[in-house]
Design a protein around this motif. Structure first.
Motif, PDB file in Angstrom:
ATOM      1  N   THR A 205      -5.553   2.370   8.479  1.00  0.00           N
ATOM      2  CA  THR A 205      -3.872   2.339   8.950  1.00  0.00           C
ATOM      3  C   THR A 205      -4.458   1.517  10.544  1.00  0.00           C
ATOM      4  O   THR A 205      -3.395   0.919  11.172  1.00  0.00           O
ATOM      5  CB  THR A 205      -3.681   3.584  10.029  1.00  0.00           C
ATOM      6  N   SER A 206      -5.525   0.561  10.871  1.00  0.00           N
ATOM      7  CA  SER A 206      -5.518  -0.304  12.053  1.00  0.00           C
ATOM      8  C   SER A 206      -4.678  -1.462  11.992  1.00  0.00           C
ATOM      9  O   SER A 206      -5.129  -1.747  10.296  1.00  0.00           O
ATOM     10  CB  SER A 206      -6.502  -0.075  12.672  1.00  0.00           C
ATOM     11  N   VAL A 207      -3.385  -2.041  12.535  1.00  0.00           N
ATOM     12  CA  VAL A 207      -2.727  -2.939  12.147  1.00  0.00           C
ATOM     13  C   VAL A 207      -3.906  -4.243  12.195  1.00  0.00           C
ATOM     14  O   VAL A 207      -3.439  -5.646  10.926  1.00  0.00           O
ATOM     15  CB  VAL A 207      -1.750  -2.928  13.243  1.00  0.00           C
ATOM     16  N   ASN A 208      -4.914  -4.397  12.688  1.00  0.00           N
ATOM     17  CA  ASN A 208      -6.391  -5.118  12.617  1.00  0.00           C
ATOM     18  C   ASN A 208      -6.517  -5.518  11.848  1.00  0.00           C
ATOM     19  O   ASN A 208      -7.604  -7.014  11.111  1.00  0.00           O
ATOM     20  CB  ASN A 208      -6.530  -5.179  14.097  1.00  0.00           C
ATOM     21  N   VAL A 209      -6.810  -4.141  11.159  1.00  0.00           N
ATOM     22  CA  VAL A 209      -8.088  -4.231   9.983  1.00  0.00           C
ATOM     23  C   VAL A 209      -7.242  -4.165   9.276  1.00  0.00           C
ATOM     24  O   VAL A 209      -7.340  -5.013   7.748  1.00  0.00           O
ATOM     25  CB  VAL A 209      -8.549  -2.876   9.814  1.00  0.00           C
ATOM     26  N   LYS A 210      -6.090  -4.608   8.176  1.00  0.00           N
ATOM     27  CA  LYS A 210      -4.960  -4.619   7.447  1.00  0.00           C
ATOM     28  C   LYS A 210      -4.584  -5.710   7.635  1.00  0.00           C
ATOM     29  O   LYS A 210      -4.905  -5.934   5.968  1.00  0.00           O
ATOM     30  CB  LYS A 210      -3.216  -4.067   7.574  1.00  0.00           C
ATOM     31  N   GLY A 211      -4.707  -7.206   8.106  1.00  0.00           N
ATOM     32  CA  GLY A 211      -4.843  -8.138   7.352  1.00  0.00           C
ATOM     33  C   GLY A 211      -6.347  -8.919   6.965  1.00  0.00           C
ATOM     34  O   GLY A 211      -5.935 -10.023   6.331  1.00  0.00           O
ATOM     35  N   GLN A 212      -7.386  -7.785   7.129  1.00  0.00           N
ATOM     36  CA  GLN A 212      -8.164  -8.325   6.471  1.00  0.00           C
ATOM     37  C   GLN A 212      -8.395  -7.669   4.616  1.00  0.00           C
ATOM     38  O   GLN A 212      -9.837  -8.191   4.576  1.00  0.00           O
ATOM     39  CB  GLN A 212     -10.061  -7.995   7.262  1.00  0.00           C
ATOM     40  N   ASN A 213      -7.416  -7.401   4.048  1.00  0.00           N
ATOM     41  CA  ASN A 213      -7.567  -6.322   2.622  1.00  0.00           C
ATOM     42  C   ASN A 213      -8.495  -5.606   2.635  1.00  0.00           C
ATOM     43  O   ASN A 213      -9.511  -6.121   1.885  1.00  0.00           O
ATOM     44  CB  ASN A 213      -8.069  -7.891   1.218  1.00  0.00           C
ATOM     45  N   LEU A 214      -8.550  -4.986   3.412  1.00  0.00           N
ATOM     46  CA  LEU A 214     -10.079  -3.874   3.354  1.00  0.00           C
ATOM     47  C   LEU A 214      -9.229  -2.492   3.087  1.00  0.00           C
ATOM     48  O   LEU A 214      -9.135  -1.784   3.983  1.00  0.00           O
ATOM     49  CB  LEU A 214     -10.528  -3.533   4.632  1.00  0.00           C
ATOM     50  N   PHE A 215      -9.363  -2.160   1.709  1.00  0.00           N
ATOM     51  CA  PHE A 215      -8.744  -1.298   0.293  1.00  0.00           C
ATOM     52  C   PHE A 215      -9.561  -1.157  -0.325  1.00  0.00           C
ATOM     53  O   PHE A 215     -10.591  -1.798  -1.137  1.00  0.00           O
ATOM     54  CB  PHE A 215      -7.148  -1.876   0.324  1.00  0.00           C
ATOM     55  N   SER A 216      -9.457  -0.022  -0.668  1.00  0.00           N
ATOM     56  CA  SER A 216      -9.849   0.135  -2.549  1.00  0.00           C
ATOM     57  C   SER A 216      -8.910   1.630  -2.526  1.00  0.00           C
ATOM     58  O   SER A 216      -7.848   1.603  -2.418  1.00  0.00           O
ATOM     59  CB  SER A 216     -11.027   1.019  -1.826  1.00  0.00           C
ATOM     60  N   THR A 217      -9.328   0.813  -4.595  1.00  0.00           N
ATOM     61  CA  THR A 217      -7.536   2.041  -5.497  1.00  0.00           C
ATOM     62  C   THR A 217      -8.723   2.189  -6.430  1.00  0.00           C
ATOM     63  O   THR A 217      -9.565   1.988  -7.011  1.00  0.00           O
ATOM     64  CB  THR A 217      -6.846   0.468  -6.304  1.00  0.00           C
ATOM     65  N   VAL A 218      -7.956   3.020  -7.072  1.00  0.00           N
ATOM     66  CA  VAL A 218      -8.049   3.920  -8.245  1.00  0.00           C
ATOM     67  C   VAL A 218      -7.315   4.071  -9.221  1.00  0.00           C
ATOM     68  O   VAL A 218      -6.039   4.541  -8.035  1.00  0.00           O
ATOM     69  CB  VAL A 218      -9.608   4.679  -7.992  1.00  0.00           C
ATOM     70  N   HIS A 219      -7.255   3.800 -10.313  1.00  0.00           N
ATOM     71  CA  HIS A 219      -5.947   4.390 -11.191  1.00  0.00           C
ATOM     72  C   HIS A 219      -6.646   6.303 -12.019  1.00  0.00           C
ATOM     73  O   HIS A 219      -8.115   5.869 -12.157  1.00  0.00           O
ATOM     74  CB  HIS A 219      -5.821   3.498 -11.947  1.00  0.00           C
ATOM     75  N   VAL A 220      -5.296   6.126 -11.722  1.00  0.00           N
ATOM     76  CA  VAL A 220      -5.677   7.808 -12.295  1.00  0.00           C
ATOM     77  C   VAL A 220      -5.188   8.123 -13.827  1.00  0.00           C
ATOM     78  O   VAL A 220      -3.773   7.990 -13.682  1.00  0.00           O
ATOM     79  CB  VAL A 220      -6.235   9.383 -11.422  1.00  0.00           C
ATOM     80  N   TYR A 221      -5.176   8.415 -14.564  1.00  0.00           N
ATOM     81  CA  TYR A 221      -4.853   9.088 -16.016  1.00  0.00           C
ATOM     82  C   TYR A 221      -4.753  10.401 -15.934  1.00  0.00           C
ATOM     83  O   TYR A 221      -6.558  11.275 -16.067  1.00  0.00           O
ATOM     84  CB  TYR A 221      -5.559   8.472 -17.285  1.00  0.00           C
ATOM     85  N   VAL A 222      -3.973  11.130 -16.052  1.00  0.00           N
ATOM     86  CA  VAL A 222      -3.927  12.665 -16.333  1.00  0.00           C
ATOM     87  C   VAL A 222      -3.211  12.883 -17.549  1.00  0.00           C
ATOM     88  O   VAL A 222      -2.118  12.948 -18.056  1.00  0.00           O
ATOM     89  CB  VAL A 222      -3.081  13.189 -15.348  1.00  0.00           C
TER      90      VAL A 222
END
Length: 321
Positions: A205-222
């Motif tokens: 959520t930090s503005v400074n970190v958002k610009g570093q593309n530090l994220f993780s994703t997962v696709h869920v099939y239900v």
């Protein structure tokens, strides 16, 4: 789990070792100075115990910190030798004691400052945070997608080096995110349905970190035995302008399905010239909509060799003037 971007934190050990070396050198120099001062003090004290007390204060202050501590320790108020001193001599001793305490504080402050640097620089290097970690039902997610069988709870846990939050495919699903903000956020659905199929993104959520593309994703099939597709009831009637692109949100609920495509609801092929791409995780993207595309469409796919279709989408294109 999909992550992006890498950071090099190898600078941290080099900087820390350099500062630690500087600290040791300075402490050794201080220890050498104090030993020399102690030898000078002992020699002078043996010749004349009162010479240092009666000497000029400026001269006395040139002696080491340990010497002054010793002098103040020799003359305590309950010591008979202290009673024989004059008022000026007592004042001088008090000045020496004050100076000794000041020098001791300065030295302590120097050590604390270097210790602070040793602590803060690794922290600064670690500020190049890692990608958040995603867990499904307490198990670490190691791939880009997961599959939930009917009746299985959906509990996604995101853990990061700083405050994190979940981004859901549908805005109404935000209510399933834990309210407590921090380094751990949980997305919890006790009885998920095909509606909860989709890609979930955890980011800082930090503005400074958002610009570093530090994220993780997962696709869920239900998985849903009654429906191979998830479609939004609000997107079944489509009105768009000529030349626009549109994504039909018919997401597959089972990754084993094949041959995802689009056809007319009357079982005929799509109009000539229609350009679209199929993505099992997002749906059907139709490019450059034309008035000739006005019709009802369904998404289709095969599961175990049997064709299955989605609900019908009614597409109406407004012709440009």
């Amino acid at each position: 789990m999909v992550i992006s971007g890498e950071r090099d934190t190898s600078v941290c050990p080099s900087v820390c070792l350099y500062l630690f070396y500087c600290l040791r050198v300075r402490l050794r120099e201080t220890e050498t100075e104090e030993k020399q001062g102690w030898r000078d003090f002992t020699r002078s004290w043996m010749l004349d115990p009162y010479s240092l007390v009666r000497s000029d204060l400026t001269t006395v202050l040139k002696t080491s910190t340990e010497k002054k501590k010793c002098m103040t320790a020799e003359f305590q108020p309950d010591d008979s030798s202290f009673l024989s001193l004059t008022t000026d001599e007592i004042t001088t001793l008090r000045d020496i004691q004050t100076y000794s305490q000041t020098q001791s504080w300065k030295r302590s402050r120097m050590v604390l400052y270097l210790a602070f640097l040793l602590g803060i620089l690794p922290t600064a290097a670690q500020a190049q945070w890692r990608h958040p970690v995603i867990k499904l039902n307490s198990q670490l997610v190691v791939g880009s997608e997961v599959v939930l069988n009917p009746g299985t709870p959906l509990v996604l846990r995101c853990e990061g080096d700083g405050p994190v939050n979940w981004l859901t495919r549908l805005a109404k699903h935000k209510r399933f995110i834990s309210k407590v903000k921090g380094r751990v956020r949980t997305f919890r659905v006790e009885r998920p349905s095909a509606e909860h199929t989709g890609t979930y993104k955890c980011e800082y959520t930090s503005v400074n970190v958002k610009g570093q593309n530090l994220f993780s994703t997962v696709h869920v099939y239900v998985k849903d035995p009654d429906s191979l597709f998830w479609t939004s009831s609000t997107s079944l009637s489509v009105v768009r302008k000529e030349g626009e692109n549109y994504l039909l949100p018919c997401l597959l609920t089972d990754p084993e399905a094949t041959d995802l495509g689009l056809r007319m609801d009357n079982c005929t092929s799509v109009p000539p010239g229609m350009n679209y791409t199929a993505d099992p995780r997002r749906g059907i993207l139709i490019r450059n909509l034309q008035p000739s595309y006005n019709a009802d469409y369904v998404c289709s796919a095969k599961l175990h060799g049997v064709e299955r279709t989605s609900k019908a989408f009614s597409i109406n294109i407004i012709q440009s003037e």
